[in-house]
Design a protein around this motif. Structure first.
Motif, PDB file in Angstrom:
ATOM      1  N   TRP A  80      76.865  18.877  26.946  1.00 49.78           N
ATOM      2  CA  TRP A  80      75.502  18.469  27.248  1.00 49.78           C
ATOM      3  C   TRP A  80      74.580  19.685  27.331  1.00 49.78           C
ATOM      4  CZ3 TRP A  80      74.218  13.531  26.851  1.00 49.78           C
ATOM      5  CH2 TRP A  80      75.214  12.564  26.993  1.00 49.78           C
ATOM      6  N   HIS A  81      73.465  19.604  26.617  1.00 55.66           N
ATOM      7  CA  HIS A  81      72.468  20.667  26.561  1.00 55.66           C
ATOM      8  C   HIS A  81      71.152  20.137  27.115  1.00 55.66           C
ATOM      9  CE1 HIS A  81      74.607  23.201  23.307  1.00 55.66           C
ATOM     10  NE2 HIS A  81      75.395  22.167  23.542  1.00 55.66           N
ATOM     11  N   PHE A  82      70.576  20.827  28.086  1.00 56.07           N
ATOM     12  CA  PHE A  82      69.239  20.457  28.559  1.00 56.07           C
ATOM     13  C   PHE A  82      68.223  21.246  27.758  1.00 56.07           C
ATOM     14  CE2 PHE A  82      65.503  20.349  31.288  1.00 56.07           C
ATOM     15  CZ  PHE A  82      65.454  18.991  31.586  1.00 56.07           C
ATOM     16  N   ILE A  83      67.277  20.531  27.117  1.00 57.11           N
ATOM     17  CA  ILE A  83      66.328  21.188  26.224  1.00 57.11           C
ATOM     18  C   ILE A  83      64.879  20.903  26.610  1.00 57.11           C
ATOM     19  CG2 ILE A  83      67.953  21.267  24.296  1.00 57.11           C
ATOM     20  CD1 ILE A  83      66.574  18.827  23.113  1.00 57.11           C
ATOM     21  N   GLY A  84      64.673  20.249  27.753  1.00 54.27           N
ATOM     22  CA  GLY A  84      63.319  19.913  28.184  1.00 54.27           C
ATOM     23  C   GLY A  84      62.730  20.949  29.126  1.00 54.27           C
ATOM     24  N   ARG A  85      61.478  20.738  29.477  1.00 53.92           N
ATOM     25  CA  ARG A  85      60.831  21.622  30.447  1.00 53.92           C
ATOM     26  C   ARG A  85      61.487  21.446  31.812  1.00 53.92           C
ATOM     27  NH1 ARG A  85      54.662  23.293  29.360  1.00 53.92           N
ATOM     28  NH2 ARG A  85      54.812  23.500  27.098  1.00 53.92           N
ATOM     29  N   ILE A  86      61.606  22.538  32.527  1.00 50.04           N
ATOM     30  CA  ILE A  86      62.324  22.532  33.797  1.00 50.04           C
ATOM     31  C   ILE A  86      61.344  22.509  34.958  1.00 50.04           C
ATOM     32  CG2 ILE A  86      63.925  23.848  35.251  1.00 50.04           C
ATOM     33  CD1 ILE A  86      65.037  25.045  32.650  1.00 50.04           C
ATOM     34  N   GLN A  87      61.660  21.670  35.962  1.00 49.93           N
ATOM     35  CA  GLN A  87      60.893  21.636  37.199  1.00 49.93           C
ATOM     36  C   GLN A  87      61.769  22.225  38.308  1.00 49.93           C
ATOM     37  OE1 GLN A  87      60.162  17.361  37.132  1.00 49.93           O
ATOM     38  NE2 GLN A  87      57.997  17.751  36.752  1.00 49.93           N
ATOM     39  N   SER A  88      61.146  23.017  39.168  1.00 57.17           N
ATOM     40  CA  SER A  88      61.917  23.713  40.196  1.00 57.17           C
ATOM     41  C   SER A  88      62.716  22.770  41.090  1.00 57.17           C
ATOM     42  CB  SER A  88      60.979  24.572  41.058  1.00 57.17           C
ATOM     43  OG  SER A  88      60.406  25.607  40.309  1.00 57.17           O
ATOM     44  N   ASN A  89      62.173  21.594  41.362  1.00 58.15           N
ATOM     45  CA  ASN A  89      62.876  20.666  42.258  1.00 58.15           C
ATOM     46  C   ASN A  89      64.003  19.910  41.554  1.00 58.15           C
ATOM     47  OD1 ASN A  89      61.212  19.082  40.671  1.00 58.15           O
ATOM     48  ND2 ASN A  89      60.652  17.687  42.318  1.00 58.15           N
ATOM     49  N   LYS A  90      64.234  20.216  40.278  1.00 55.07           N
ATOM     50  CA  LYS A  90      65.285  19.513  39.540  1.00 55.07           C
ATOM     51  C   LYS A  90      66.340  20.463  38.976  1.00 55.07           C
ATOM     52  CE  LYS A  90      62.342  15.584  38.345  1.00 55.07           C
ATOM     53  NZ  LYS A  90      61.756  14.748  37.262  1.00 55.07           N
ATOM     54  N   THR A  91      66.324  21.716  39.424  1.00 54.05           N
ATOM     55  CA  THR A  91      67.290  22.659  38.876  1.00 54.05           C
ATOM     56  C   THR A  91      68.720  22.358  39.318  1.00 54.05           C
ATOM     57  OG1 THR A  91      66.793  24.176  40.709  1.00 54.05           O
ATOM     58  CG2 THR A  91      65.632  24.544  38.607  1.00 54.05           C
TER      59      THR A  91
END
Length: 232
Positions: free
Chosen positions: A76-87
């Motif tokens: 699984w690869h995360f390729i979206g924009r990252i939000q600090s509360n979801k790291t």
């Protein structure tokens, strides 16, 4: 033959043809199937056709699919924009993150990576088109930033990633990919080989491969037009 299987076959043929044109080693390009907005059943169909690496943009949707498909050996690869509360859930559930554009996010991901799992592979996103709407570091920032990224525990910097402006012009497609490859070649070292160039999508994968892409991120050409969920 399912439509997903047929599309996967066509995409693989495009990749193989581009590799031949570039005089590259066969199978030197990894196909990442972008499965955002797609169902678990569609991913199962792709897996049945030999696809094992999948890219997701929307965290909650991705976590549901990761759980539903836990019986399959998937990457699984995360390729979206990252939000600090979801790291934290990203660090816990993904093998790769392609969209790193913040030292703060990378630090949090490394700190929150479960110790029993290998370091999280990350690609640093570079803004190669100069668009304000595009995420990523500016190319001139990379030399200094790489040292800081490399020092973070819990992550492994494996390469660079970009999402250039869309264009149908073949020469224009190649320019930002060439910029990223040249940047990588300038910055790489024995201690930091930066072997991964994550670049190229359904409309420009050939241009990306000609310029050295090692991972192409393909969604529409595999799954067809996207169906967006307003809750994502």
């Amino acid at each position: 033959m399912s439509s997903i299987k047929q599309r996967l076959t066509r995409v693989r043929q495009r990749i193989e043809q581009a590799e031949r044109q570039a005089e590259r080693t066969p199978a030197s390009t990894i196909l990442l199937a972008v499965s955002k907005t797609r169902t678990a059943d569609e991913i199962r169909a792709a897996f049945a056709a030999g696809q094992t690496a999948f890219g997701e943009n929307y965290l909650q949707d991705a976590l549901e699919k990761i759980d539903a498909l836990a019986d399959l050996k998937l990457e699984w690869h995360f390729i979206g924009r990252i939000q600090s509360n979801k790291t934290k859930p990203i660090a816990e559930n993904f093998d790769w993150v392609h969209s790193i554009a913040s030292l703060k996010h990378a630090r949090r991901l490394g700190e929150q990576r479960p110790p029993e799992r290998p370091p999280l592979k990350i690609c640093i996103q570079v803004n190669t088109s100069g668009e304000a709407s595009k995420g990523g570091h500016e190319p001139e920032q990379l030399p200094e930033l790489l040292k800081a990224y490399q020092a973070l525990p819990g992550i492994e910097v494996v390469g660079l990633m970009t999402i250039p402006a869309l264009t149908d012009d073949a020469a224009a497609q190649r320019r930002p990919f060439r910029l990223l490859r040249n940047l990588r070649d300038t910055l790489r070292s024995d201690a930091l080989p930066l072997e991964t160039l994550s670049m190229g999508m359904s409309g420009d994968l050939e241009a990306a491969i000609l310029e050295g892409a090692t991972i192409v991120r393909i969604g529409t050409a595999i799954f067809g037009p996207r169906q967006y969920n307003s809750t994502n």
